[in-house]
Design a protein around this motif. Sequence first.
Motif, PDB file in Angstrom:
ATOM      1  N   PRO A 175       0.709  -1.720   0.107  1.00 53.04           N
ATOM      2  CA  PRO A 175       0.082   0.012  -0.392  1.00 53.04           C
ATOM      3  C   PRO A 175       1.179   1.022  -0.063  1.00 53.04           C
ATOM      4  CG  PRO A 175      -0.383  -0.568   1.797  1.00 53.04           C
ATOM      5  CD  PRO A 175       0.990  -1.722   1.037  1.00 53.04           C
ATOM      6  N   ILE A 176      -0.036   2.263   0.425  1.00 55.12           N
ATOM      7  CA  ILE A 176       0.725   3.777   0.049  1.00 55.12           C
ATOM      8  C   ILE A 176       0.869   4.102   1.073  1.00 55.12           C
ATOM      9  CG2 ILE A 176       2.156   3.593  -2.407  1.00 55.12           C
ATOM     10  CD1 ILE A 176      -0.222   5.460  -3.221  1.00 55.12           C
ATOM     11  N   ALA A 177       1.021   5.579   1.789  1.00 53.15           N
ATOM     12  CA  ALA A 177       0.409   6.458   2.540  1.00 53.15           C
ATOM     13  C   ALA A 177      -1.210   6.851   2.127  1.00 53.15           C
ATOM     14  CB  ALA A 177       1.822   7.786   3.036  1.00 53.15           C
ATOM     15  N   GLU A 178      -1.368   7.655   0.692  1.00 50.39           N
ATOM     16  CA  GLU A 178      -2.759   8.070   0.533  1.00 50.39           C
ATOM     17  C   GLU A 178      -3.739   6.518   1.189  1.00 50.39           C
ATOM     18  OE1 GLU A 178       0.659  10.489  -0.740  1.00 50.39           O
ATOM     19  OE2 GLU A 178      -0.205   8.509  -0.991  1.00 50.39           O
ATOM     20  N   ASP A 179      -3.162   5.961   1.014  1.00 47.31           N
ATOM     21  CA  ASP A 179      -4.443   4.834   1.251  1.00 47.31           C
ATOM     22  C   ASP A 179      -4.864   5.227   2.230  1.00 47.31           C
ATOM     23  OD1 ASP A 179      -3.880   3.715  -1.402  1.00 47.31           O
ATOM     24  OD2 ASP A 179      -2.435   2.377  -0.791  1.00 47.31           O
ATOM     25  N   PHE A 180      -4.276   5.553   3.393  1.00 44.42           N
ATOM     26  CA  PHE A 180      -4.288   5.352   4.713  1.00 44.42           C
ATOM     27  C   PHE A 180      -4.708   7.364   5.500  1.00 44.42           C
ATOM     28  CE2 PHE A 180      -1.861   2.307   4.378  1.00 44.42           C
ATOM     29  CZ  PHE A 180      -2.823   0.880   4.745  1.00 44.42           C
ATOM     30  N   GLY A 181      -5.326   8.093   3.906  1.00 40.80           N
ATOM     31  CA  GLY A 181      -5.490   9.739   4.787  1.00 40.80           C
ATOM     32  C   GLY A 181      -4.339  10.251   4.956  1.00 40.80           C
ATOM     33  N   LEU A 182      -2.535  10.140   5.006  1.00 41.09           N
ATOM     34  CA  LEU A 182      -1.567  10.419   5.495  1.00 41.09           C
ATOM     35  C   LEU A 182      -1.485  11.571   5.031  1.00 41.09           C
ATOM     36  CD1 LEU A 182       0.382   7.179   6.964  1.00 41.09           C
ATOM     37  CD2 LEU A 182      -1.293   8.890   8.114  1.00 41.09           C
TER      38      LEU A 182
END
Length: 521
Positions: free
Chosen positions: A173-180
């Motif tokens: 995954p990437i950070a944007e997947d977790f709203g970071l």
Amino acid sequence: MTDLHVVWFKRDLRVHDHAPLLAAMASGAPVLPLYIFEPDFWAQAEHSRRQFDFLMESLQSLDEALKARGSALCLRVGNAAEVFAGLHRRHGLAAIHAHEETGSQWTYDRDRTVQRWALKAGVAFREQPQNGVVRRHNDVEAWKRHWEAFMSLPRAKAPESLPPSDVPPGEWPIAEDFGLPQDRCPGRQPGGRAEGVELLRSFLAARGRRYRTDMASPQAATGACSRLSPHFAFGTVSIREACQGVMRARTDLELDGDSTFAASLDAFLSRLQWHCNDMQKFENQTSLSGRNLLGEPDVQRDVLSDGDPRLEAWINGRTGFPFLDACMRSLNQTGWLNHRARAIVMAFASQHLWMDWRHPAARLAALFTDFEPAIHYPQAQLQSGASGSAIPRIYNPVKQSLDHDRDGTFIRRWVPELATLPTAHIHAPWDAPKAELADAGIVLGQTYPMRIVDHMAAAREARDRIYSGRATTLRSHDAMPEAPRSRRSNPVRKQKPAAPRQLAFDLRLPDMADPGRAPSA
């Protein structure tokens, strides 16, 4: 269906000194190394993009080490219990192996949920201790003996090969997947086992010589401290590896007659024990991330939210106090501060700015790459007077500046708008003659903020409030608050390939006259 043994990696991202990995190997069954990205975990206020980026680098290092041994890291995204349920339906799980985790209340509740699911599903859930922390243990002296014995045990060797499973590894995954959101931290320490090993080596070879004398200075501590804290927090290097490395180096230094360096390593060993002792205390308490250590504080402080001018000026290093601002700007840009600076900035938020500790502590945690709940939250409460400390910790920011940055080097680095101000006035620019401010190109309130409070008046007011509140508390209570209950109640019950980044290193314990002797404070 197979008898798959899962190794659940959490904050132990290494193949060396990893007891759960060896326990899974001993089963003789296929082994699945697993890491779960949990969206609800990354939604917590104290977690951030800089921590996520360090994690990703460490996971990539771990994956390389596993692949070099014939396996690969399996990645899943979701609720942990649901992820295990899905794996069990598709592949059949015999057991889950993991380290016990001393973390936030969220991680504790998550582990209990997985534990309940495993019991219901008939899957063995086997946890092993690390860092010398013992669940349901309250004897301080006995714990010290246990910790010393634990740190002296031989480190578990990394397996040379792993029996692979047929479970698909999954996507990264990437950070944007977790709203970071983006989190610019150009000086952040890189993650991964190789980085941690090199830090330990350089500390024991040279950098640690001035540890005892320089660790209190935010400028000098950058090089003199081990800088291993994020690697301990994410588990790329175990504390036992560090302890045994220090013991061996210390023995060599004594043989060489280098008592100065040996004394610094003694101080570092004490810090490692304190680190684990704080984790033990946290293990024995109900969650301290949102609750005061000893019940309600003497006085209620202001509860602030994001956007409040006091909070934002403090977190962004715009308070008008050069040393404090340098500390906060350094933290924003590097993800690290030495222990003294951490205490000073948190105390200023609670005492001079009169903020309730909870929200600033969470904002501060998100800036630390090495965020460790068991260390951070009790310290935040201690500096805020919410832990029953007899004397309020109200630091004079100007005195601290003079004590720890007398020549203004640290301030000039992180507060460049004051760089040309003479040293005599750089600690308190509001007292500088107008002519010197003009010569330095400084206009207070424009090029650099006016101080947010009169620190002397704010300190007096805070002290008066605290003692007044304590007097009221003593009059209204006949007994001390009941001790908090433990949250840790009883649980529901060949060829050697190269490992490019998960490096092994020789940190054997030195021979000692008394084989039972272990590191001590």
